[in-house]
Design a protein around this motif. Structure first.
Motif, PDB file in Angstrom:
ATOM      1  N   PHE A  62     -99.068 -34.174 -22.056  1.00  0.00           N
ATOM      2  CA  PHE A  62    -100.494 -34.467 -21.930  1.00  0.00           C
ATOM      3  C   PHE A  62    -101.283 -33.190 -21.711  1.00  0.00           C
ATOM      4  CE2 PHE A  62    -103.961 -35.207 -18.883  1.00  0.00           C
ATOM      5  CZ  PHE A  62    -104.803 -35.951 -19.680  1.00  0.00           C
ATOM      6  N   PHE A  63    -100.792 -32.360 -20.758  1.00  0.00           N
ATOM      7  CA  PHE A  63    -101.529 -31.136 -20.456  1.00  0.00           C
ATOM      8  C   PHE A  63    -101.497 -30.176 -21.642  1.00  0.00           C
ATOM      9  CE2 PHE A  63    -100.525 -32.953 -16.372  1.00  0.00           C
ATOM     10  CZ  PHE A  63    -101.750 -32.859 -15.730  1.00  0.00           C
ATOM     11  N   GLY A  64    -100.352 -30.144 -22.340  1.00  0.00           N
ATOM     12  CA  GLY A  64    -100.260 -29.289 -23.517  1.00  0.00           C
ATOM     13  C   GLY A  64    -101.283 -29.685 -24.561  1.00  0.00           C
ATOM     14  N   LYS A  65    -101.389 -31.007 -24.802  1.00  0.00           N
ATOM     15  CA  LYS A  65    -102.321 -31.468 -25.826  1.00  0.00           C
ATOM     16  C   LYS A  65    -103.758 -31.236 -25.403  1.00  0.00           C
ATOM     17  CE  LYS A  65     -99.938 -34.769 -28.548  1.00  0.00           C
ATOM     18  NZ  LYS A  65     -99.502 -36.131 -28.707  1.00  0.00           N
ATOM     19  N   ILE A  66    -104.058 -31.526 -24.120  1.00  0.00           N
ATOM     20  CA  ILE A  66    -105.422 -31.322 -23.625  1.00  0.00           C
ATOM     21  C   ILE A  66    -105.837 -29.871 -23.819  1.00  0.00           C
ATOM     22  CG2 ILE A  66    -106.688 -31.065 -21.450  1.00  0.00           C
ATOM     23  CD1 ILE A  66    -106.874 -33.777 -22.349  1.00  0.00           C
TER      24      ILE A  66
ATOM     25  N   ILE B 190     -98.858 -38.951 -22.607  1.00  0.00           N
ATOM     26  CA  ILE B 190     -99.293 -39.870 -21.550  1.00  0.00           C
ATOM     27  C   ILE B 190     -99.515 -39.047 -20.276  1.00  0.00           C
ATOM     28  CG2 ILE B 190     -98.617 -41.892 -20.195  1.00  0.00           C
ATOM     29  CD1 ILE B 190     -99.011 -42.688 -22.983  1.00  0.00           C
ATOM     30  N   PRO B 191    -100.631 -39.293 -19.543  1.00  0.00           N
ATOM     31  CA  PRO B 191    -101.115 -38.355 -18.533  1.00  0.00           C
ATOM     32  C   PRO B 191    -100.196 -37.592 -17.593  1.00  0.00           C
ATOM     33  CG  PRO B 191    -102.762 -39.931 -18.889  1.00  0.00           C
ATOM     34  CD  PRO B 191    -101.652 -40.254 -19.831  1.00  0.00           C
ATOM     35  N   PRO B 192     -99.455 -38.096 -16.663  1.00  0.00           N
ATOM     36  CA  PRO B 192     -98.999 -37.067 -15.708  1.00  0.00           C
ATOM     37  C   PRO B 192     -97.935 -36.140 -16.286  1.00  0.00           C
ATOM     38  CG  PRO B 192     -98.020 -39.164 -15.199  1.00  0.00           C
ATOM     39  CD  PRO B 192     -98.886 -39.394 -16.384  1.00  0.00           C
TER      40      PRO B 192
ATOM     41  N   GLY C 210     -84.692 -41.119 -18.999  1.00  0.00           N
ATOM     42  CA  GLY C 210     -84.862 -39.822 -19.641  1.00  0.00           C
ATOM     43  C   GLY C 210     -85.572 -39.949 -20.967  1.00  0.00           C
ATOM     44  N   LEU C 211     -85.108 -40.870 -21.797  1.00  0.00           N
ATOM     45  CA  LEU C 211     -85.705 -41.023 -23.118  1.00  0.00           C
ATOM     46  C   LEU C 211     -87.152 -41.479 -23.001  1.00  0.00           C
ATOM     47  CD1 LEU C 211     -85.196 -40.775 -26.071  1.00  0.00           C
ATOM     48  CD2 LEU C 211     -84.238 -43.038 -26.131  1.00  0.00           C
ATOM     49  N   SER C 212     -87.422 -42.396 -22.045  1.00  0.00           N
ATOM     50  CA  SER C 212     -88.803 -42.872 -21.894  1.00  0.00           C
ATOM     51  C   SER C 212     -89.711 -41.720 -21.509  1.00  0.00           C
ATOM     52  CB  SER C 212     -88.887 -43.946 -20.815  1.00  0.00           C
ATOM     53  OG  SER C 212     -87.988 -44.962 -21.092  1.00  0.00           O
ATOM     54  N   ILE C 213     -89.288 -40.920 -20.530  1.00  0.00           N
ATOM     55  CA  ILE C 213     -90.161 -39.828 -20.076  1.00  0.00           C
ATOM     56  C   ILE C 213     -90.410 -38.852 -21.216  1.00  0.00           C
ATOM     57  CG2 ILE C 213     -90.171 -37.775 -18.613  1.00  0.00           C
ATOM     58  CD1 ILE C 213     -89.116 -39.429 -16.380  1.00  0.00           C
ATOM     59  N   CYS C 214     -89.348 -38.495 -21.947  1.00  0.00           N
ATOM     60  CA  CYS C 214     -89.532 -37.506 -23.018  1.00  0.00           C
ATOM     61  C   CYS C 214     -90.426 -38.059 -24.117  1.00  0.00           C
ATOM     62  CB  CYS C 214     -88.188 -37.088 -23.587  1.00  0.00           C
ATOM     63  SG  CYS C 214     -87.246 -36.124 -22.417  1.00  0.00           S
ATOM     64  N   LEU C 215     -90.229 -39.317 -24.505  1.00  0.00           N
ATOM     65  CA  LEU C 215     -91.048 -39.880 -25.584  1.00  0.00           C
ATOM     66  C   LEU C 215     -92.500 -40.032 -25.141  1.00  0.00           C
ATOM     67  CD1 LEU C 215     -88.751 -42.568 -27.219  1.00  0.00           C
ATOM     68  CD2 LEU C 215     -89.343 -40.316 -28.051  1.00  0.00           C
ATOM     69  N   LEU C 216     -92.711 -40.484 -23.898  1.00  0.00           N
ATOM     70  CA  LEU C 216     -94.088 -40.635 -23.425  1.00  0.00           C
ATOM     71  C   LEU C 216     -94.759 -39.274 -23.349  1.00  0.00           C
ATOM     72  CD1 LEU C 216     -93.668 -43.345 -20.663  1.00  0.00           C
ATOM     73  CD2 LEU C 216     -94.570 -43.599 -22.957  1.00  0.00           C
ATOM     74  N   SER C 217     -93.978 -38.251 -22.982  1.00  0.00           N
ATOM     75  CA  SER C 217     -94.555 -36.918 -22.917  1.00  0.00           C
ATOM     76  C   SER C 217     -94.911 -36.424 -24.310  1.00  0.00           C
ATOM     77  CB  SER C 217     -93.563 -35.979 -22.245  1.00  0.00           C
ATOM     78  OG  SER C 217     -94.060 -34.692 -22.200  1.00  0.00           O
ATOM     79  N   LEU C 218     -94.046 -36.722 -25.296  1.00  0.00           N
ATOM     80  CA  LEU C 218     -94.359 -36.344 -26.678  1.00  0.00           C
ATOM     81  C   LEU C 218     -95.644 -37.037 -27.131  1.00  0.00           C
ATOM     82  CD1 LEU C 218     -90.879 -36.449 -28.439  1.00  0.00           C
ATOM     83  CD2 LEU C 218     -92.394 -34.501 -28.343  1.00  0.00           C
ATOM     84  N   GLY C 219     -95.838 -38.289 -26.684  1.00  0.00           N
ATOM     85  CA  GLY C 219     -97.033 -39.017 -27.076  1.00  0.00           C
ATOM     86  C   GLY C 219     -98.269 -38.531 -26.334  1.00  0.00           C
TER      87      GLY C 219
END
Lengths: 529, 205
Positions: free
Chosen positions: A397-401, A391-393, A380-389
């Motif tokens: 990622f889509f929010g930042k793009i 990372i593509p899927p 859970g923590l990995s997915i949330c942190l990677l999403s904050l950073g």
């Protein structure tokens, strides 16, 4: 008699029905706790969550109201405000499950905590729709005062006391500055408090009123930037985040920030429409400073809460890009990013709470080797942190793009490039935590993980934490791929909101007026010849 | 100029001088009790200015709320924390004071210029038209300012609840002896950071 019936027919009170539901929930919680005593903790949080979800449902029913202005123009329930009120109510609905166990563990009472949090939510919801200066200020204070109270909720902890005092003092002075700014607006418009009336009455923009307007703009932005914690008004953020109970931090970083952005859009786009160029300039500076300082200082943090504090400063910088873009896509990319940010950030905070409840620490180095003991938390923590950073899927990622794409289309290339560079920096410190948890061998485990307690979800208050964690992680991982409904929601809310549409038009106007004036100049010249 | 206007101008002058002198005293005096009493003077002069502006109800409310409640509360707080403490002189305090003064005077000049330059849209309604200011205020409260008026009640309710929470005497809970999760006594579950840097400095010294 005449007066009251006359007013009652014009109130259009249905526009604040969702807030009414939240107020009723608040009353049920306060009185229910009085009647049933300590046992109430078993059902009260669920009543609060149910009330908030009903309020969100009711917000959906209010979509596309034919007559969005309520209370004689004090409150506007247009689609933009509905989206923001939905974001704030949802963020509280996700924050409450994670606070049950946390608050009970510390021996403080849960009902009052939830009551204060609901008041903060109400303040934020009213702020998103407030269309008049007095309503704006009262709802802003409602949000702030409840936030101060929640920050100091752990009474015997010196860190919590310090955080509350710092937040109170800085918050009070920023409120005072904001109040001075809006009082100047009141004076310049000749005694109007409605934003539309102010925009209509301030006519002499480039002449003698320009100095007063500029000062008022700067003061108002100081108040708003404090709420969204943009650099250089961020000094309170790390200390307050470190000393507050973690659920409060989660609320401050999502709900309170979303309310600040809603206020920024409404106030700047309507009342300060003539000064668009100037506030774009100020916000560009705020965005550059926030993105650079937030991301660079986050690199050096050793405490998870402080790192997330700096990361939230940086995220505010990213969202400001959408505000500066000033186009339909810009605003809808802001809304989309805030929606996604809600789930990924709250998911990360749920994991941090779970870890600190089990081990009693939030040092990043203590997360070493967590994968071997608690795979779900690590995932859970990995997915949330990677999403904050970004990372593509994942959703982030889509929010930042979308944000960067909107900025690029609006022609703010420098800011978008800086955003790209700083988000690469941000990936480094998010990945560092993930690496700490996943890569370490069992022999490199930290003491806290070594003594990790057996995972038992059936303890009181743990089940809601688990549900909150799973829900936010699932939404964070799927919202990116299945983002179409969210995109449509964000786009619709912007394109159907009258204030934003007129703003887009007025921004194109100046060029036309320039051509007109040159033509008239030419005709003048012609006549003079 | 008739007599009424002359009286108005003279009383405005007296009130303004009183207010400025009291406000400077609040900031500059080192004894906090004197500052608190002078603050009451500032509030009283402001209410005098409201009377000059025909705001009789606002003037009364100003005295009742600010002098009667807020200022008395400040005095109570000072009395409860009755602690004499001589603060040591902070190094470079002179420079700080000068810097603060420069910033404040600069801000004053800026705002003063702005007020003088701006053509304010003055309300031309004659005070004679509004017979009773309380009725006018009430009509506003229950028409175009109804929402903030009602919102303030929720705000006050929660401020009261919050004040009680902060001030009440809590039973410090027994720490449940479980190994599953961390229990604390009204403190954060996260341990405070170890401030290693300060320790190092002490060792060097």
């Amino acid at each position: 008699m005449d007066f009251s019936s006359n007013i009652a027919s014009q109130l259009n009170a249905g526009t604040i029905l969702p807030e009414g539901i939240v107020i009723i929930t608040l009353m049920v919680i306060l009185i229910g706790d009085l009647i049933t005593g300590r046992n109430s903790a078993r059902w009260l949080p669920y009543v609060a969550i149910a009330g908030l979800l009903i309020a969100v449902l009711d917000l959906c029913l209010l979509w596309d109201l034919p007559e969005p202005d309520g209370f004689l123009g004090s409150f506007s329930s247009d689609n933009l405000s509905i989206v923001f009120r939905g974001i704030i109510a949802l963020s509280t609905a996700v924050t409450i499950p994670m606070s049950i166990r946390y608050v009970q563990q510390s021996g403080t009472s849960l009902a009052e905590f939830i009551g204060i949090m609901l008041t903060a939510t109400l303040g934020g919801m009213f702020l998103s729709g407030a269309n008049e200066l007095v309503t704006i200020f009262i709802s802003l204070e409602m949000l702030s005062i409840s936030s101060y109270l929640m920050t100091g909720y752990m009474k015997r902890d010196p860190r919590s006391n310090e955080a509350a005092l710092k937040y109170l003092l800085i918050g009070a002075s920023s409120s005072a500055i904001f109040l001075y700014g809006i009082s100047l607006l009141y004076g310049l418009s000749g005694g109007k408090t409605n934003l539309m009336a102010i925009a209509a009455n301030i006519t002499d923009v480039s002449g003698t009123q320009s100095l007063g307007l500029a000062i008022s703009l700067v003061f108002v932005i100081a108040g708003i930037a404090f709420k969204i914690s943009a650099v250089p008004f961020h000094q309170w953020t790390p200390d307050v985040y470190e000393g507050s109970p973690t659920p409060v931090v989660a609320f401050l970083s999502v709900g309170s920030k979303a309310a600040g952005f809603a206020l920024a859009i409404r106030l700047l786009v309507t009342a300060f429409a003539p000064l668009t160029e100037q506030w774009h300039f100020i916000f560009t500076a705020l965005a550059i400073l926030s993105m650079v300082l937030g991301n660079v200082v986050a690199l050096a943090q050793t405490s998870m809460k402080r790192m997330l504090a700096y990361s939230s400063i940086a995220q505010a910088g990213f969202v400001i890009i959408g505000l500066i873009a000033g186009t339909d896509t810009g605003y809808s990319s802001m809304i989309f990013y805030l929606l996604v940010y809600l789930f990924m950030n709250l998911g990360a905070f749920t994991c941090v709470i779970l870890f600190s409840l089990r081990t009693g620490t939030d040092q990043i180095s203590e997360y070493a080797g967590l994968y071997h003991k608690d795979p779900l938390l690590t995932l859970g923590l990995s997915i949330c942190l990677l999403s904050l950073g970004g990372i593509p899927p994942l959703a982030g990622f889509f929010g930042k793009i979308y944000l960067f794409w909107a900025g690029w289309q609006a022609g703010i290339y420098g800011l978008v490039l800086l955003g790209l560079v700083t988000s690469v920096i941000s990936i480094y410190y998010y990945i560092r935590v993930v690496k700490m948890m996943v890569v370490k061998e069992p022999s490199e485990m930290s003491d806290a993980v070594e003594n990790y307690p057996e995972i038992r979800w059936n303890l009181p208050g743990m089940r809601p934490l688990q549900v909150g964690l799973v829900v936010s992680v699932v939404i964070t991982s799927l919202a990116g791929i299945l983002s179409n409904p969210l995109f449509t929601l964000a786009n619709d809310s912007v394109t159907t909101t009258p204030i934003l549409q007129s703003a887009v038009v007025t921004q194109q106007l100046p060029q036309e007026t320039i051509t007109v004036s040159t033509q008239s100049l030419e005709s003048d010249l012609d006549t003079s010849h | 100029m008739n007599l009424a206007e002359g009286v108005q101008i003279v009383s405005f002058g007296i009130l303004a001088v009183m207010m400025l002198a009291a406000a400077l005293g609040v900031v500059l005096l080192s004894n906090i009790v004197h500052s608190a009493f002078l603050l009451a003077g500032v509030f009283l002069s402001i209410s005098g200015l409201y009377i000059l502006l025909n705001g009789d109800f606002v003037a009364a409310a100003q005295i009742l709320i600010y002098v009667g409640a807020v200022n008395v509360l400040i005095l109570f707080a000072i009395m409860l924390v009755n602690k004499q403490e001589n603060f040591s002189e902070i190094p470079g305090s002179k420079f700080r004071k000068i810097a603060t003064a420069v910033v404040c005077i600069g801000l004053f000049v800026l705002l003063g210029t702005m007020i003088l330059v701006t053509p304010w849209a003055l309300d031309s309604t004659s005070p004679a038209v509004i017979e009773n200011t309380i009725i006018a205020l009430g009509e506003h409260f229950f028409s175009d300012y109804l929402l903030p008026f009602e919102l303030a009640s929720v705000l006050l309710l929660m401020a009261m609840v919050g004040a009680i929470i902060l001030a009440r005497r809590d039973l410090i809970p027994e720490i449940a002896d479980t190994t599953d999760t961390v229990s604390t006594r009204l403190t954060l579950p996260e341990r405070p950071r170890e401030l290693t840097s300060i320790g190092n400095v002490e060792e060097i010294n």
